[in-house]
Motif scaffolding. Structure first.
Motif, PDB file in Angstrom:
ATOM      1  N   MET A 133       0.828  -1.211   0.000  1.00 48.21           N
ATOM      2  CA  MET A 133       0.000   0.000   0.000  1.00 48.21           C
ATOM      3  C   MET A 133       0.864   1.264   0.000  1.00 48.21           C
ATOM      4  O   MET A 133       0.553   2.238  -0.694  1.00 48.21           O
ATOM      5  CB  MET A 133      -0.956   0.002   1.196  1.00 48.21           C
ATOM      6  N   CYS A 134       1.967   1.239   0.753  1.00 47.23           N
ATOM      7  CA  CYS A 134       2.889   2.384   0.741  1.00 47.23           C
ATOM      8  C   CYS A 134       3.501   2.560  -0.649  1.00 47.23           C
ATOM      9  O   CYS A 134       3.649   3.684  -1.134  1.00 47.23           O
ATOM     10  CB  CYS A 134       3.981   2.195   1.790  1.00 47.23           C
ATOM     11  N   ALA A 135       3.836   1.439  -1.281  1.00 48.41           N
ATOM     12  CA  ALA A 135       4.388   1.505  -2.637  1.00 48.41           C
ATOM     13  C   ALA A 135       3.369   2.091  -3.607  1.00 48.41           C
ATOM     14  O   ALA A 135       3.723   2.869  -4.496  1.00 48.41           O
ATOM     15  CB  ALA A 135       4.829   0.111  -3.093  1.00 48.41           C
ATOM     16  N   ALA A 136       2.097   1.746  -3.429  1.00 46.65           N
ATOM     17  CA  ALA A 136       1.051   2.288  -4.295  1.00 46.65           C
ATOM     18  C   ALA A 136       0.948   3.805  -4.126  1.00 46.65           C
ATOM     19  O   ALA A 136       0.840   4.539  -5.115  1.00 46.65           O
ATOM     20  CB  ALA A 136      -0.295   1.619  -3.986  1.00 46.65           C
ATOM     21  N   VAL A 137       0.981   4.267  -2.893  1.00 45.31           N
ATOM     22  CA  VAL A 137       0.923   5.714  -2.636  1.00 45.31           C
ATOM     23  C   VAL A 137       2.120   6.398  -3.285  1.00 45.31           C
ATOM     24  O   VAL A 137       1.978   7.410  -3.966  1.00 45.31           O
ATOM     25  CB  VAL A 137       0.863   5.995  -1.119  1.00 45.31           C
ATOM     26  N   GLY A 165      -2.361  -0.903  -4.859  1.00 44.25           N
ATOM     27  CA  GLY A 165      -1.744  -1.565  -3.711  1.00 44.25           C
ATOM     28  C   GLY A 165      -2.054  -3.046  -3.669  1.00 44.25           C
ATOM     29  O   GLY A 165      -1.175  -3.880  -3.415  1.00 44.25           O
ATOM     30  N   LEU A 166      -3.306  -3.399  -3.928  1.00 41.45           N
ATOM     31  CA  LEU A 166      -3.673  -4.817  -3.934  1.00 41.45           C
ATOM     32  C   LEU A 166      -2.993  -5.568  -5.073  1.00 41.45           C
ATOM     33  O   LEU A 166      -2.587  -6.725  -4.907  1.00 41.45           O
ATOM     34  CB  LEU A 166      -5.192  -4.972  -4.017  1.00 41.45           C
ATOM     35  N   SER A 167      -2.850  -4.918  -6.213  1.00 46.30           N
ATOM     36  CA  SER A 167      -2.137  -5.560  -7.334  1.00 46.30           C
ATOM     37  C   SER A 167      -0.681  -5.832  -6.975  1.00 46.30           C
ATOM     38  O   SER A 167      -0.147  -6.911  -7.274  1.00 46.30           O
ATOM     39  CB  SER A 167      -2.200  -4.671  -8.576  1.00 46.30           C
ATOM     40  N   ILE A 168      -0.036  -4.866  -6.313  1.00 42.67           N
ATOM     41  CA  ILE A 168       1.350  -5.048  -5.878  1.00 42.67           C
ATOM     42  C   ILE A 168       1.426  -6.190  -4.871  1.00 42.67           C
ATOM     43  O   ILE A 168       2.308  -7.050  -4.935  1.00 42.67           O
ATOM     44  CB  ILE A 168       1.924  -3.742  -5.295  1.00 42.67           C
TER      45      ILE A 168
END
Length: 178
Positions: A133-137, A165-168
């Motif tokens: 989720m942090c990576a998505a942000v 985030g869920l995809s990552i």
């Protein structure tokens, strides 16, 4: 540049290296050998790749090292290092400054945020989800910034960030990161 890979074992005891990281969070690299611990992979601002034990990554985090800001890594012994932020000082070379300015932006996937690293009660799955989720942000922020620089008014919704985030996270699970 002698080698494109920097390892702690390649730094002599009692010597220092001045380096800058593209992304100070790094990424966990799972060991292929059962008796060897995992390393953390960092991309250095000069284009090299560094592999450090997790205790070194923790020292880097504790020192508050920022992206593209030089710091000094001193190997004190086989299992002890000192990390010192130096910023711009007399030890800072113009070559390092040029490489920092030209280094590509970090790919945020598979990073471990500091909050996840410092909470020993968090499960591996929770740490992986939080990192995703942090990576998505981070990815959304960088993408919106780039879009603005090229004249596009691109924005992401909370739902978009959640989906990214869920995809990552799903990709990390498929690759055995969890």
């Amino acid at each position: 540049m002698a080698s494109s890979i920097l390892r702690l074992s390649g730094i002599e005891v009692g010597t220092s290296q001045v380096i800058a990281l593209v992304n100070p969070a790094g990424r966990i690299k799972e060991s292929r050998l059962p008796d060897k611990p995992n390393d953390v992979e960092f991309t250095l601002a000069d284009g090299r790749i560094a592999y450090f034990p997790i205790f070194v990554a923790d020292k880097i985090r504790e020192a508050g090292v920022q992206a593209r800001v030089p710091f000094e890594l001193t190997r004190l012994s086989a299992h002890q290092v000192r990390v010192r932020n130096i910023g711009v000082s007399r030890d800072y070379s113009p070559e390092l400054e040029a490489s920092i300015a030209q280094a590509p932006a970090a790919a945020p996937a598979n990073t471990r945020p500091a909050a996840a690293q410092s909470n020993p009660k968090m499960s591996a799955a929770a740490t992986c989800m939080m990192s995703s989720m942090c990576a998505a942000v981070d990815a959304v922020i960088e993408t919106q910034s780039y879009a603005a620089r090229v004249g596009l008014g691109l924005t992401f919704s909370e739902e978009s960030v959640r989906a990214i985030g869920l995809s990552i996270y799903i990709d990390s699970c498929r690759n055995g990161a969890r």
